[in-house]
Design a protein around this motif. Structure first.
Motif, PDB file in Angstrom:
ATOM      1  N   VAL A  74       5.865   8.386   4.186  1.00  9.65           N
ATOM      2  CA  VAL A  74       5.067   8.780   3.023  1.00  9.65           C
ATOM      3  C   VAL A  74       3.872   9.630   3.454  1.00  9.65           C
ATOM      4  CG1 VAL A  74       3.509   6.777   2.964  1.00  9.65           C
ATOM      5  CG2 VAL A  74       4.110   7.934   0.832  1.00  9.65           C
ATOM      6  N   ILE A  75       3.438   9.474   4.717  1.00  5.13           N
ATOM      7  CA  ILE A  75       2.310  10.273   5.210  1.00  5.13           C
ATOM      8  C   ILE A  75       2.631  11.760   5.183  1.00  5.13           C
ATOM      9  CG2 ILE A  75       2.961  10.239   7.654  1.00  5.13           C
ATOM     10  CD1 ILE A  75      -0.605   9.870   6.219  1.00  5.13           C
ATOM     11  N   ILE A  76       3.907  12.116   5.277  1.00  2.18           N
ATOM     12  CA  ILE A  76       4.306  13.529   5.238  1.00  2.18           C
ATOM     13  C   ILE A  76       4.098  14.095   3.835  1.00  2.18           C
ATOM     14  CG2 ILE A  76       6.229  15.129   5.567  1.00  2.18           C
ATOM     15  CD1 ILE A  76       7.389  13.013   7.539  1.00  2.18           C
ATOM     16  N   ASP A  77       4.479  13.319   2.820  1.00  2.00           N
ATOM     17  CA  ASP A  77       4.255  13.759   1.441  1.00  2.00           C
ATOM     18  C   ASP A  77       2.766  13.779   1.105  1.00  2.00           C
ATOM     19  OD1 ASP A  77       6.994  14.015   0.979  1.00  2.00           O
ATOM     20  OD2 ASP A  77       7.177  11.895   0.408  1.00  2.00           O
ATOM     21  N   VAL A  78       2.035  12.793   1.601  1.00  3.50           N
ATOM     22  CA  VAL A  78       0.588  12.764   1.383  1.00  3.50           C
ATOM     23  C   VAL A  78      -0.063  13.969   2.059  1.00  3.50           C
ATOM     24  CG1 VAL A  78      -1.545  11.512   1.905  1.00  3.50           C
ATOM     25  CG2 VAL A  78       0.453  10.274   1.075  1.00  3.50           C
ATOM     26  N   GLY A  79       0.382  14.277   3.276  1.00  3.27           N
ATOM     27  CA  GLY A  79      -0.151  15.433   3.985  1.00  3.27           C
ATOM     28  C   GLY A  79       0.119  16.729   3.242  1.00  3.27           C
ATOM     29  N   GLY A  80       1.317  16.861   2.678  1.00  4.87           N
ATOM     30  CA  GLY A  80       1.638  18.050   1.898  1.00  4.87           C
ATOM     31  C   GLY A  80       0.759  18.171   0.667  1.00  4.87           C
ATOM     32  N   LEU A 100      -4.922  16.198  10.357  1.00  2.00           N
ATOM     33  CA  LEU A 100      -3.470  16.002  10.349  1.00  2.00           C
ATOM     34  C   LEU A 100      -3.116  14.667  10.996  1.00  2.00           C
ATOM     35  CD1 LEU A 100      -1.869  19.394  11.482  1.00  2.00           C
ATOM     36  CD2 LEU A 100      -1.876  18.397   9.189  1.00  2.00           C
ATOM     37  N   SER A 101      -2.029  14.062  10.553  1.00  6.45           N
ATOM     38  CA  SER A 101      -1.492  12.891  11.241  1.00  6.45           C
ATOM     39  C   SER A 101      -0.414  13.359  12.223  1.00  6.45           C
ATOM     40  CB  SER A 101      -0.869  11.916  10.240  1.00  6.45           C
ATOM     41  OG  SER A 101       0.342  12.435   9.725  1.00  6.45           O
ATOM     42  N   GLN A 102      -0.187  12.583  13.259  1.00  9.07           N
ATOM     43  CA  GLN A 102       0.830  12.954  14.246  1.00  9.07           C
ATOM     44  C   GLN A 102       2.228  12.973  13.622  1.00  9.07           C
ATOM     45  OE1 GLN A 102       0.481  10.938  17.956  1.00  9.07           O
ATOM     46  NE2 GLN A 102       1.830  12.373  18.969  1.00  9.07           N
ATOM     47  N   ARG A 103       2.496  12.029  12.750  1.00  9.28           N
ATOM     48  CA  ARG A 103       3.815  11.970  12.111  1.00  9.28           C
ATOM     49  C   ARG A 103       4.074  13.231  11.293  1.00  9.28           C
ATOM     50  NH1 ARG A 103       6.399   6.943  11.598  1.00  9.28           N
ATOM     51  NH2 ARG A 103       8.389   7.041  10.475  1.00  9.28           N
ATOM     52  N   MET A 109       0.820  -1.212   0.000  1.00  9.03           N
ATOM     53  CA  MET A 109       0.000   0.000   0.000  1.00  9.03           C
ATOM     54  C   MET A 109       0.855   1.264   0.000  1.00  9.03           C
ATOM     55  SD  MET A 109      -2.858   1.509  -0.149  1.00  9.03           S
ATOM     56  CE  MET A 109      -4.048   0.191   0.015  1.00  9.03           C
ATOM     57  N   ILE A 110       1.944   1.239   0.733  1.00  7.31           N
ATOM     58  CA  ILE A 110       2.826   2.400   0.780  1.00  7.31           C
ATOM     59  C   ILE A 110       3.408   2.698  -0.600  1.00  7.31           C
ATOM     60  CG2 ILE A 110       5.009   3.262   1.712  1.00  7.31           C
ATOM     61  CD1 ILE A 110       4.256   1.831   4.337  1.00  7.31           C
ATOM     62  N   GLN A 111       3.804   1.636  -1.301  1.00  6.35           N
ATOM     63  CA  GLN A 111       4.329   1.814  -2.650  1.00  6.35           C
ATOM     64  C   GLN A 111       3.252   2.365  -3.587  1.00  6.35           C
ATOM     65  OE1 GLN A 111       7.400   1.723  -3.581  1.00  6.35           O
ATOM     66  NE2 GLN A 111       6.877   2.265  -5.696  1.00  6.35           N
ATOM     67  N   LYS A 112       2.025   1.901  -3.419  1.00  7.43           N
ATOM     68  CA  LYS A 112       0.925   2.406  -4.244  1.00  7.43           C
ATOM     69  C   LYS A 112       0.694   3.888  -3.995  1.00  7.43           C
ATOM     70  CE  LYS A 112      -1.685  -1.887  -4.822  1.00  7.43           C
ATOM     71  NZ  LYS A 112      -2.966  -2.591  -4.532  1.00  7.43           N
ATOM     72  N   LEU A 113       0.850   4.301  -2.740  1.00  8.74           N
ATOM     73  CA  LEU A 113       0.684   5.717  -2.419  1.00  8.74           C
ATOM     74  C   LEU A 113       1.790   6.557  -3.040  1.00  8.74           C
ATOM     75  CD1 LEU A 113      -0.581   5.989   1.258  1.00  8.74           C
ATOM     76  CD2 LEU A 113      -1.658   6.892  -0.794  1.00  8.74           C
ATOM     77  N   ARG A 114       2.996   6.047  -3.012  1.00  8.23           N
ATOM     78  CA  ARG A 114       4.104   6.775  -3.646  1.00  8.23           C
ATOM     79  C   ARG A 114       3.839   6.927  -5.148  1.00  8.23           C
ATOM     80  NH1 ARG A 114       8.031   7.478   0.046  1.00  8.23           N
ATOM     81  NH2 ARG A 114       8.335   5.886   1.666  1.00  8.23           N
ATOM     82  N   GLN A 115       3.349   5.874  -5.764  1.00 12.74           N
ATOM     83  CA  GLN A 115       3.004   5.952  -7.179  1.00 12.74           C
ATOM     84  C   GLN A 115       1.860   6.934  -7.414  1.00 12.74           C
ATOM     85  OE1 GLN A 115       2.153   1.872  -8.144  1.00 12.74           O
ATOM     86  NE2 GLN A 115       4.311   1.266  -8.245  1.00 12.74           N
ATOM     87  N   MET A 124      -1.780   1.865   8.304  1.00 12.95           N
ATOM     88  CA  MET A 124      -0.513   1.389   7.783  1.00 12.95           C
ATOM     89  C   MET A 124       0.361   2.553   7.317  1.00 12.95           C
ATOM     90  SD  MET A 124       0.174  -1.044   4.458  1.00 12.95           S
ATOM     91  CE  MET A 124      -0.961  -2.286   5.076  1.00 12.95           C
ATOM     92  N   VAL A 125      -0.265   3.507   6.649  1.00  8.68           N
ATOM     93  CA  VAL A 125       0.474   4.621   6.055  1.00  8.68           C
ATOM     94  C   VAL A 125       1.067   5.524   7.131  1.00  8.68           C
ATOM     95  CG1 VAL A 125       0.285   6.659   4.575  1.00  8.68           C
ATOM     96  CG2 VAL A 125      -0.899   4.549   3.962  1.00  8.68           C
ATOM     97  N   GLU A 126       0.376   5.659   8.274  1.00  8.42           N
ATOM     98  CA  GLU A 126       0.849   6.537   9.343  1.00  8.42           C
ATOM     99  C   GLU A 126       2.162   6.055   9.954  1.00  8.42           C
ATOM    100  OE1 GLU A 126      -2.546   6.858  11.932  1.00  8.42           O
ATOM    101  OE2 GLU A 126      -2.929   8.894  11.228  1.00  8.42           O
ATOM    102  N   GLN A 127       2.536   4.810   9.685  1.00 13.15           N
ATOM    103  CA  GLN A 127       3.799   4.275  10.192  1.00 13.15           C
ATOM    104  C   GLN A 127       4.968   4.588   9.262  1.00 13.15           C
ATOM    105  OE1 GLN A 127       3.548   3.049  13.276  1.00 13.15           O
ATOM    106  NE2 GLN A 127       1.368   3.518  13.032  1.00 13.15           N
ATOM    107  N   SER A 128       4.691   5.249   8.146  1.00 15.66           N
ATOM    108  CA  SER A 128       5.723   5.534   7.144  1.00 15.66           C
ATOM    109  C   SER A 128       5.828   7.037   6.904  1.00 15.66           C
ATOM    110  CB  SER A 128       5.371   4.825   5.830  1.00 15.66           C
ATOM    111  OG  SER A 128       6.157   5.308   4.762  1.00 15.66           O
TER     112      SER A 128
END
Length: 247
Positions: A60-66, A89-92, A1-7, A54-58
């Motif tokens: 990638v959530i910072i880029d998604v948040g931006g 917002l996520s905590q990360r 899922m994390i890779q899919k989000l990056r894509q 799952m995403v909040e542990q990576s």
């Protein structure tokens, strides 16, 4: 899922849908909460709740948040000046050290008045009293962006964060809204939360409104604003613009 989000970030594979927020005194929409969706070739748009833990542990959530900040500000700029967009917002992301820079870039890109953006924070995110968290929140508020305490009543239900930080909105958890129809103690608890929020200078919003009974009870206990399926399902950015963009 994390890779899919990056894509998805690289290929326009993310989208925002918007849950309208209504004023209970006027019955008119005054804003909307932005909710993330992932575009999937077979499953369509997947809500954030299906993959967020799952995403909040990576990171990638910072880029998604931006990305969400930029998309939310762009949408807000296309709407009337009294219309605001709320965004969780996520905590990360909050503790990443990148939030304020991303926020400034998003606001400046569309010349958006900061008070038309509201960032949602949960009480659980403040429990450890992390200095980075408090510093970031004060910096966000210093920009003029509003803060909301989200999911109030879901667990801790303490008003301490409202005393420590300049929150603009107290958002009652859907569990409080849904217990209203049971009457008695539950209605009294919700009423007390509303009075406390107002005493601290906050707008009080109820989440998860699903029926006319809940709607009327919320009006009776003086809740200011509400959102939920009773007012319709979340809608896309173009639908939001078509519905509220003309002035």
């Amino acid at each position: 899922m994390i890779q899919k989000l990056r894509q998805a970030l690289a290929t326009d594979g993310l989208a925002l849908h918007f849950q309208p927020i209504l004023s209970l005194s006027s019955g008119l929409a005054r804003g909307a909460e932005a909710q993330l969706r992932l575009r999937h070739s077979r499953r369509g748009l997947i809500p954030i709740g299906h993959f967020l833990p799952m995403v909040e542990q990576s990171d990638v959530i910072i880029d998604v948040g931006g990305w969400m900040l930029r998309a939310a500000c762009t949408q807000a700029a296309a709407l009337p000046g009294n219309f605001s967009i709320a965004l969780a917002l996520s905590q990360r992301h909050l503790q990443s050290g990148k939030l304020v820079k991303q926020l400034l870039e998003a606001l400046n890109a569309v010349n958006l008045n900061p008070d038309r953006l509201e960032l949602l924070i949960t009480e659980a995110m403040l429990l450890d009293e992390n200095e980075d968290t408090i510093f970031a929140l004060k910096a966000v508020r210093g920009l003029g962006v509003r803060l909301a305490l989200d999911h109030f009543g879901a667990g801790y239900a303490s008003l301490t964060p409202l005393k420590r930080l300049p929150f603009s909105t107290l958002r009652l958890d859907r569990s409080l809204t849904q217990s209203l129809s049971e009457g008695g103690t539950f209605t009294a608890i919700t009423h007390a939360a509303v009075e406390a929020g107002h005493a601290l200078g906050c707008i009080v919003l109820a989440d998860g409104v699903e029926s006319a009974v809940q709607y009327e009870l919320l009006r009776q206990v003086k809740v200011d604003e509400a959102q939920g399926s009773f007012f319709g399902a979340p809608i896309s950015g173009p639908e939001l613009g078509a519905m509220f963009g003309a002035v």
